[in-house]
Write a protein that holds these residues in place. Structure first.
Motif, PDB file in Angstrom:
ATOM      1  N   ASN A  96      -0.306 -10.558   3.604  1.00  8.04           N
ATOM      2  CA  ASN A  96       0.411  -9.446   4.225  1.00  8.04           C
ATOM      3  C   ASN A  96       0.213  -8.156   3.434  1.00  8.04           C
ATOM      4  O   ASN A  96       0.213  -8.165   2.198  1.00  8.04           O
ATOM      5  CB  ASN A  96       1.907  -9.736   4.317  1.00  8.04           C
ATOM      6  N   VAL A  97       0.071  -7.055   4.163  1.00  5.66           N
ATOM      7  CA  VAL A  97      -0.002  -5.724   3.558  1.00  5.66           C
ATOM      8  C   VAL A  97       1.094  -4.868   4.168  1.00  5.66           C
ATOM      9  O   VAL A  97       1.111  -4.642   5.382  1.00  5.66           O
ATOM     10  CB  VAL A  97      -1.374  -5.063   3.807  1.00  5.66           C
ATOM     11  N   VAL A 139       2.427  -1.247   4.418  1.00 10.00           N
ATOM     12  CA  VAL A 139       1.974   0.134   4.193  1.00 10.00           C
ATOM     13  C   VAL A 139       3.182   1.054   4.262  1.00 10.00           C
ATOM     14  O   VAL A 139       3.868   1.121   5.286  1.00 10.00           O
ATOM     15  CB  VAL A 139       0.916   0.554   5.234  1.00 10.00           C
ATOM     16  N   THR A 155      -3.373  -8.796   6.824  1.00  8.50           N
ATOM     17  CA  THR A 155      -2.726  -8.265   8.019  1.00  8.50           C
ATOM     18  C   THR A 155      -1.901  -7.051   7.627  1.00  8.50           C
ATOM     19  O   THR A 155      -0.992  -7.166   6.800  1.00  8.50           O
ATOM     20  CB  THR A 155      -1.813  -9.320   8.667  1.00  8.50           C
ATOM     21  N   SER A 156      -2.214  -5.901   8.209  1.00  5.57           N
ATOM     22  CA  SER A 156      -1.534  -4.661   7.835  1.00  5.57           C
ATOM     23  C   SER A 156      -0.302  -4.420   8.701  1.00  5.57           C
ATOM     24  O   SER A 156      -0.298  -4.684   9.897  1.00  5.57           O
ATOM     25  CB  SER A 156      -2.489  -3.464   7.957  1.00  5.57           C
ATOM     26  N   HIS A 157       0.755  -3.907   8.069  1.00  8.34           N
ATOM     27  CA  HIS A 157       2.001  -3.561   8.750  1.00  8.34           C
ATOM     28  C   HIS A 157       2.428  -2.183   8.243  1.00  8.34           C
ATOM     29  O   HIS A 157       2.671  -2.019   7.041  1.00  8.34           O
ATOM     30  CB  HIS A 157       3.108  -4.562   8.444  1.00  8.34           C
ATOM     31  N   PHE A 166      -4.270   1.653   9.935  1.00  7.88           N
ATOM     32  CA  PHE A 166      -3.499   0.431   9.740  1.00  7.88           C
ATOM     33  C   PHE A 166      -2.782  -0.079  10.981  1.00  7.88           C
ATOM     34  O   PHE A 166      -2.251  -1.187  10.966  1.00  7.88           O
ATOM     35  CB  PHE A 166      -2.490   0.645   8.605  1.00  7.88           C
ATOM     36  N   PHE A 219     -10.175  -2.203   9.703  1.00  9.16           N
ATOM     37  CA  PHE A 219      -9.378  -2.774   8.615  1.00  9.16           C
ATOM     38  C   PHE A 219      -9.633  -4.269   8.439  1.00  9.16           C
ATOM     39  O   PHE A 219      -9.855  -4.745   7.317  1.00  9.16           O
ATOM     40  CB  PHE A 219      -7.883  -2.539   8.857  1.00  9.16           C
ATOM     41  N   SER A 220      -9.593  -5.038   9.521  1.00  8.26           N
ATOM     42  CA  SER A 220      -9.768  -6.492   9.425  1.00  8.26           C
ATOM     43  C   SER A 220     -11.164  -6.870   8.944  1.00  8.26           C
ATOM     44  O   SER A 220     -11.343  -7.904   8.296  1.00  8.26           O
ATOM     45  CB  SER A 220      -9.485  -7.145  10.785  1.00  8.26           C
ATOM     46  N   PHE A 248       0.867  -1.179   0.000  1.00  2.00           N
ATOM     47  CA  PHE A 248       0.000   0.000   0.000  1.00  2.00           C
ATOM     48  C   PHE A 248       0.910   1.239   0.000  1.00  2.00           C
ATOM     49  O   PHE A 248       1.670   1.446   0.948  1.00  2.00           O
ATOM     50  CB  PHE A 248      -0.874   0.049   1.259  1.00  2.00           C
TER      51      PHE A 248
END
Length: 335
Positions: free
Chosen positions: A180-181, A183, A137-139, A122, A129-130, A106
């Motif tokens: 996996n995301v 950011v 899963t945002s990071h 995030f 988000f979920s 992202f």
């Protein structure tokens, strides 16, 4: 200067929203320094053994921020983040479904002063988000420097923050089975120095590292534009070439972090302070850009995909700008 004080009869909900946002500002500006000071004081106190034990743990855990971090759903779901969300308010806008079997990058724009939209959307579950993107899963990537600060590093990892090193990004994007995301606030620290109300200039022309990593791992690119991000704070005038901007650039080169001289409102008055303005933030997640995995991408491969990314980001902005308070004549500028 005439000071405009806040009225005494403010509803409890708004006071709680202000308190939640105050602790967030404190976390960004001073929590790391407080954690470091607490660790040093502990090391020179009668409780030095605890500091020694933590130092041992720190040595063993040193690579965790580059290995996916250590998120806590409990911390991400704290009620305080709901009050933080409602302060602005903050909204996460989904435009399309995302396949949870793929990994994503992202690209978050603009950086803003304190990346409030990126954090709220995030690093917490306040905007869902979920729920909006099940299976992902945002990071949020953050400068590696901050993960060297004792105690503070463990706290920020709970929200899903990870190191912005290449090894960290590779770890996220190479996850088998996807989900996996990563950011990335693409404009980084330099863009923060230009964050002020009305600013629509993004530093992205020469930022292509995230494009290369997406190609190497076959991760899909998703442009994200956060409307209202630059409206939260004012900054002292620092045009390019000015003494202040020159000093800020030098400090950034030395420390790796931006030093914007920002201001907005206070806790009990609206005339000055470091609290953000109550301005709505709408963070729009655009359509994913197909990426063909290329283990050794050439300069032409990177340039071609970078141009597609800029076009997609522009489309996200153009399609949603009038819905979120901008005029049809306002446009993005890339530098």
């Amino acid at each position: 200067m005439k000071i405009e004080f806040a009225p005494l009869n403010i509803p409890l909900q708004r006071r709680l929203q202000t308190a939640a946002t105050l602790q967030w500002v404190f976390s960004f500006l001073a929590l790391a320094q407080c954690c470091l000071a607490a660790f040093v004081l502990l090391a020179f106190s009668d409780w030095w053994a605890l500091a020694l034990l933590y130092a041992g743990w720190l040595w063993l855990d040193w690579d965790t921020p580059s290995g996916g971090g250590r998120r806590s759903r409990w911390v991400r779901s704290w009620t305080v983040w709901s009050y933080f969300r409602d302060y602005f308010p903050l909204e996460l806008v989904k435009t399309v479904d995302l396949d949870p079997k793929r990994n994503y990058v992202f690209g978050f724009h603009p950086h803003g002063v304190l990346v409030a939209g990126a954090f709220g959307n995030f690093c917490t579950e306040a905007t869902g988000f979920s729920r909006l993107f099940p299976g992902l899963t945002s990071h949020l990537l953050m400068l590696p420097f901050w993960f060297r600060v004792p105690i503070f590093r463990d706290y920020i990892m709970c929200g899903g923050l990870v190191s912005s090193s290449k090894s960290s990004l590779s770890h996220l994007l190479s996850r088998p089975g996807g989900g996996n995301v990563a950011v990335i606030a693409v404009g980084g620290a330099p863009e923060a120095l230009d964050a002020r109300p009305g600013a629509l200039t993004l530093q992205i022309r020469h930022r292509k590292g995230f494009i290369k990593m997406a190609l190497k791992h076959g991760a899909l690119l998703v442009p994200v534009f956060s409307f209202g991000e630059n409206e939260l704070f004012e900054q002292l005038e620092n045009p390019s070439g000015s003494p202040l901007r020159t000093l800020q650039n030098r400090l950034q080169g030395i420390m790796g972090v931006a030093m914007p001289l920002f201001h907005a409102r206070g806790v009990f008055q609206y005339s000055f302070g470091l609290m953000p303005y109550r301005k709505p933030i709408h963070t729009v997640v655009g359509r994913p850009i197909p990426v063909v995995q290329t283990s050794s991408p050439t300069s032409d491969d990177i340039e071609r995909l970078h141009n597609v990314y800029l076009q997609s980001l522009t489309e996200v902005f153009q399609q949603h700008k009038q819905a979120y308070g901008l005029s049809e004549h306002q446009h993005l500028t890339f530098t």
